[in-house]
Design an enzyme around this catalytic site. Structure first.
Site, PDB file in Angstrom:
ATOM      1  N   LEU A  28      13.090   1.159   2.559  1.00 27.31           N
ATOM      2  CA  LEU A  28      13.701  -0.078   2.070  1.00 27.31           C
ATOM      3  C   LEU A  28      14.474  -0.738   3.201  1.00 27.31           C
ATOM      4  O   LEU A  28      15.055  -0.057   4.051  1.00 27.31           O
ATOM      5  CB  LEU A  28      14.649   0.218   0.901  1.00 27.31           C
TER       6      LEU A  28
ATOM      7  N   ASN B  31      15.240  10.824   2.693  1.00 22.19           N
ATOM      8  CA  ASN B  31      16.500  11.140   3.383  1.00 22.19           C
ATOM      9  C   ASN B  31      17.686  10.356   2.837  1.00 22.19           C
ATOM     10  O   ASN B  31      18.704  10.200   3.515  1.00 22.19           O
ATOM     11  CB  ASN B  31      16.328  10.848   4.882  1.00 22.19           C
ATOM     12  N   GLU B  32      17.578   9.840   1.610  1.00 19.86           N
ATOM     13  CA  GLU B  32      18.612   8.968   1.066  1.00 19.86           C
ATOM     14  C   GLU B  32      20.031   9.527   1.206  1.00 19.86           C
ATOM     15  O   GLU B  32      20.968   8.798   1.541  1.00 19.86           O
ATOM     16  CB  GLU B  32      18.338   8.653  -0.419  1.00 19.86           C
TER      17      GLU B  32
ATOM     18  N   GLY C 126      11.862   5.137   1.476  1.00 21.77           N
ATOM     19  CA  GLY C 126      10.891   4.297   0.759  1.00 21.77           C
ATOM     20  C   GLY C 126       9.511   4.317   1.398  1.00 21.77           C
ATOM     21  O   GLY C 126       8.498   4.136   0.712  1.00 21.77           O
TER      22      GLY C 126
END
Ligand SMILES: CCCCCCCCCCCC/C=C/CC(=O)SCCNC(=O)CCNC(=O)[C@H](O)C(C)(C)COP(=O)(O)OP(=O)(O)OC[C@H]1O[C@@H](n2cnc3c(N)ncnc32)[C@H](O)[C@@H]1OP(=O)(O)O
Length: 292
Positions: free
Chosen positions: A98, A167-168, A143
């Site tokens: 994202l 890996n958020e 994303g």
């Protein structure tokens, strides 16, 4: 309704639908869109290759998302195409996920529009009737990884820099339940729990071992391998394969569809928090400093 919203975004962005439509046409010759999504159709084989072209890192900006959604919808509705390869036009980066700037310093209406487009892309990919193969020819965090996990098969180039994973948490954000479900459906619950909490980015050998990808091949064989995989899958009668895919995946997409608006509201209130905005800004800063 989502497509109408997507078209609205495209038109506001000044994208000419005529050009884009031509790029997704059924002509067997090589064509390219003038924007962020290149489509190379091979009508005789029933396969199209979609190449991401949103420099510098193929991050999912609202415009890029919208072009991808419309392109996928056109291919889906054109019975010529039964299989699609997703890859990057810039080897080295599949997609940075994202776009951080879409989630930073904007207003709630923007966040809501952006998140709806992210949801829409995932829905289009995850239960597509077409055979989707990700030819991952570069780094693919968050994303970007979700896009490949939403395909039916993943081929990753054997390069230690090409890490894949959700890996958020490293950014101080939380992968929503449908990212989690997509990962759990692919690598199982325990491996997902560990990967999600630690925000793990897997280099090729580990990605293969944990099941994030199905094959790791030398970089110059990624596309040809994807092509031969799709050819094998094309041998299965469409109706049987499609019904089986739907049986495996529909419950997961239904889960989002039934709470889509609530998911958007969750995202907007989460991303609007001062603490989250600060985390994202710091992360963007860190990316900048990496260069100097
Ligand atoms: C119970 C409560 C639950 C509540 C839940 C609510 C729901 C909330 C949900 C919130 C979740 C939101 C989900 C987000 C998923 C995502 O996808 S977040 C994005 C994550 N992406 C990354 O971490 C990738 C970051 N980038 C990189 O690691 C590297 O850039 C790279 C490996 C991709 C490429 O490296 P390199 O080739 O060395 O390029 P760089 O010099 O790093 O970058 C060039 C240029 O691009 C900019 N950039 C990089 N990534 C992004 C990005 N994702 N978005 C926007 N821009 C990006 C980078 O800053 C550089 O810009 P400048 O040239 O410095 O201007």
């Amino acid at each position: 309704m989502a497509l109408v919203a997507a078209r609205g975004t495209l038109l506001r962005a000044g994208v000419r639908l005529g050009t884009e439509a031509a790029a997704c046409g059924r002509n067997g010759t090589r064509r390219s869109a003038s924007h962020r999504v290149l489509v190379e159709p091979d009508a005789a084989a029933g396969i199209a290759t979609i190449k991401f072209k949103n420099p510098p890192v193929n991050s999912l900006t609202l415009e890029f998302l919208t072009e991808l959604i419309i392109c996928l919808e056109k291919l889906e509705n054109d019975k010529t195409f039964r299989g699609v390869i997703l890859t990057s036009n810039s080897p080295g980066i599949f997609s940075a996920g994202l776009d951080l700037r879409e989630m930073c310093g904007k207003n709630p209406a923007h966040y809501a529009e952006y998140w709806r487009a992210v949801q829409e892309l995932w829905l289009k990919l995850y239960v597509s009737n077409m055979i989707l193969v990700a030819a991952i020819n570069g780094a693919s965090p968050a994303g970007g990884c979700l896009m490949s996990l939403s395909c039916d098969y993943r081929v990753l180039a054997d390069n230690p820099r090409y890490k894949v994973g959700l890996n958020e948490t490293l950014l101080g954000i939380v992968a929503p339940f449908w990212f989690r479900d997509t990962l759990v459906n692919t690598i199982g619950h325990r491996a997902s729990e560990r990967a999600l909490q630690l925000g793990l980015l897997f280099p090729p050998a580990e990605a293969l071992q944990v099941g994030m990808v199905d094959q790791v091949v030398p970089e110059d064989q990624v596309h040809s391998t994807a092509l031969s995989v799709i050819t094998q899958w094309l041998a299965i009668p469409d109706h049987a394969r499609q019904l089986t895919k739907s049986m495996m995946r529909k419950a997961t997409t239904d889960n989002l569809i039934k709470q889509r608006e609530a998911d958007i509201q969750n995202f907007v209130s989460f991303i609007s928090r001062d603490s989250i905005q600060k985390s994202l800004q710091m992360y963007i800063e860190k990316l900048k400093q990496k260069k100097s």
